[in-house]
Design an enzyme around this catalytic site. Structure first.
Site, mmCIF file in Angstrom:
data_model
loop_
_atom_site.group_PDB
_atom_site.id
_atom_site.type_symbol
_atom_site.label_atom_id
_atom_site.label_comp_id
_atom_site.label_asym_id
_atom_site.label_seq_id
_atom_site.Cartn_x
_atom_site.Cartn_y
_atom_site.Cartn_z
ATOM 1 C CE1 TYR A 1 50.993 40.002 53.790
ATOM 2 C CE2 TYR A 1 50.168 38.284 52.341
ATOM 3 C CZ TYR A 1 50.020 39.514 52.923
ATOM 4 O OH TYR A 1 48.909 40.261 52.663
ATOM 5 C CE LYS B 1 51.330 42.366 51.466
ATOM 6 N NZ LYS B 1 50.436 42.169 50.321
ATOM 7 C CE LYS C 1 47.664 41.751 54.899
ATOM 8 N NZ LYS C 1 47.091 42.362 53.676
ATOM 9 C CG ASP D 1 48.530 45.489 52.358
ATOM 10 O OD1 ASP D 1 47.728 46.440 52.444
ATOM 11 O OD2 ASP D 1 48.199 44.356 51.948
ATOM 12 N N PRO D 2 48.659 48.310 54.959
ATOM 13 C CG PRO D 2 48.254 50.610 55.307
ATOM 14 C CD PRO D 2 48.958 49.636 54.381
ATOM 15 C CG ASN D 3 44.631 44.883 53.990
ATOM 16 O OD1 ASN D 3 45.559 44.263 54.511
ATOM 17 N ND2 ASN D 3 44.091 44.516 52.835
ATOM 18 C CG ASN E 1 44.873 43.348 47.701
ATOM 19 O OD1 ASN E 1 45.705 43.983 48.359
ATOM 20 N ND2 ASN E 1 43.867 42.696 48.262
ATOM 21 C CG HIS F 1 45.941 39.609 46.629
ATOM 22 N ND1 HIS F 1 44.801 38.839 46.663
ATOM 23 C CD2 HIS F 1 46.022 40.218 47.826
ATOM 24 C CE1 HIS F 1 44.210 38.999 47.833
ATOM 25 N NE2 HIS F 1 44.926 39.822 48.558
ATOM 26 C CB SER F 2 49.132 35.709 48.750
ATOM 27 O OG SER F 2 48.841 34.665 49.663
ATOM 28 C CG HIS G 1 48.636 34.201 53.474
ATOM 29 N ND1 HIS G 1 48.406 34.994 52.378
ATOM 30 C CD2 HIS G 1 48.068 34.853 54.527
ATOM 31 C CE1 HIS G 1 47.704 36.069 52.757
ATOM 32 N NE2 HIS G 1 47.495 35.998 54.042
#
Ligand code: MG
Length: 400
Positions: free
Chosen positions: A136, A173, A175, A203-205, A252, A303-304, A332
């Site tokens: 991550y 991954k 973020k 992953d840009p949320n 997620n 997911h974490s 994480h």
């Protein structure tokens, strides 16, 4: 047959453990993690441990459930799950899924200890004893010890190289959702140059519009993406993106409960659902999710969200017992400054090895719990939905 594994008491202790350096994401910054350490005691004297999100509200909800669960048999994980679910909608009470997940984790620990078997065996048997983890990779602010401060593609690539060299990760991954999309594309390009064989995720949320995702994802796909995670918001948005880009999408955020799966499936919005022992309400519910995903031929990942060592153990036990979990799980762990278990997890060949002991296979260091409970009392619950360096920030990024 009468069981002596009846619940006598349930305790919950919130702790706050800091990050090595603050982690930036689309909605704020993660300076640490606040987790609730759950202890279930039985009349037989066997004690189980669990862990879930949160501080005071989680403790209160666990106390509420304790009154309903006292005297029940630890084997009745599904009955208790049903009871917990009923309080989500009834009696003016709100008991989120993650609350029961923390208790259920401790129940599985008890059942494993009582039978002398690892939880993975109780979940269906050990399919793998080594669980791959993704590296991550966050943009980070500078931490108190001078660590962190990655805010350029080169610095992110340096950090990724270091993580891969140190821990043996095969998946990275990123973020995102922190800088302009083109800048984050440059980060992926820098990573690809340095790590030609790594699987990359991004992953840009949901910080991107549908149009931004449709424009940017093909460019990211050119460097090779295992999947993009929640590039945009909502099932409908994800479906519109997926209809026009050849990139698998994971989530997620838009499919996080069973009732959301049918629409996500019918609209073709999601290729990979990220399981989460906490979000989905426990290990038994995650097994159910695995069955649904397999039936619909949707991929299953994990997911974490800044778990400590007890939740990490539950994740590893579930991954070990789930053949269809075909993606490296997120963690994480390498960004967290400490843990509350006696033998913290160590990455081996880019993953975690299934512990050999019964139950979850980890033990709590109660001195550490007391220490980080004091920190929780002093600082309160970590609020990751705010960035003091960007007080007016909202997570909607313009394309350029
Ligand atoms: Mg995500």
């Amino acid at each position: 047959m009468e069981s002596n594994l009846r619940i006598e008491a349930i305790d919950a202790t919130p702790v706050t453990v800091p990050m090595v350096a603050p982690l930036r994401w689309s909605m704020g910054v993660e300076t640490g993690t606040t987790r609730c350490i759950v202890q279930v005691r039985t009349r037989a004297g066997i004690t189980g441990i669990g862990e879930t999100y949160g501080g005071k509200a989680t403790v209160e909800a666990i106390r509420f459930l304790t009154e309903r669960f006292r005297g029940m048999d630890c084997w009745e994980v599904d009955r208790m799950s049903r009871i917990a679910q009923s309080f989500r909608i009834a009696y003016e009470t709100f008991v989120p899924a993650h609350v029961y997940a923390g208790i259920e984790m401790a129940l599985w620990d008890i059942l494993g200890k009582a039978t002398g078997q690892p939880v993975a065996k109780l979940l269906g048997g050990i399919f793998r004893d080594h669980v791959p983890v993704s590296a991550y990779l966050f943009y980070r602010y500078l931490g108190p010890s001078g660590v962190g401060g990655e805010d350029t593609p080169e610095a992110m690539a340096d950090r990724a190289e270091e993580l891969v060299a140190t821990h043996g990760f095969e998946v990275v991954k990123v973020k995102g959702g922190v800088f302009a999309p083109v800048e984050e594309l440059r980060t992926l390009q820098a990573l690809r140059q340095r790590l030609p064989d790594a699987k990359l995720r991004y992953d840009p949320n949901a910080a991107w519009s549908v149009e931004t995702a449709v424009t940017m994802l093909p460019k990211m796909a050119a460097v090779g993406l295992e999947y993009a995670e929640d590039p945009t918001d909502l099932i409908e948005g994800m479906a519109r993106v997926r209809a026009s880009v050849p990139v698998p999408l994971a989530t997620n955020m838009c499919v996080t409960r069973f009732g959301e799966i049918p629409l996500g499936f019918r609209l073709g919005a999601v290729d990979v659902i990220l399981s989460d022992v906490h979000f989905w309400g426990g290990l038994a519910q995650c097994r159910k999710l695995a069955g649904v995903a397999e039936t619909l031929q949707i991929g299953l990942g994990m997911h974490s969200d800044r778990e400590l060592g007890v939740s990490t153990a539950a994740m590893v036990q579930f991954a070990a017992a789930t053949p269809t979990l075909a993606y490296a799980i997120d963690s994480h762990y390498h960004d967290q400054a400490d843990d509350i278990i006696t033998q913290p997890w160590v990455y081996e060949h880019g993953g975690f090895r299934l512990p050999e002991g019964p139950g979850l296979g980890v033990e709590v260091d109660w001195d550490k719990v007391r220490h980080y409970h004091e920190r929780y009392l002093a600082e309160g619950q970590v609020n990751e939905f705010f960035d003091p360096h960007r007080p007016g920030w909202i997570p909607i990024l313009p394309l350029y």
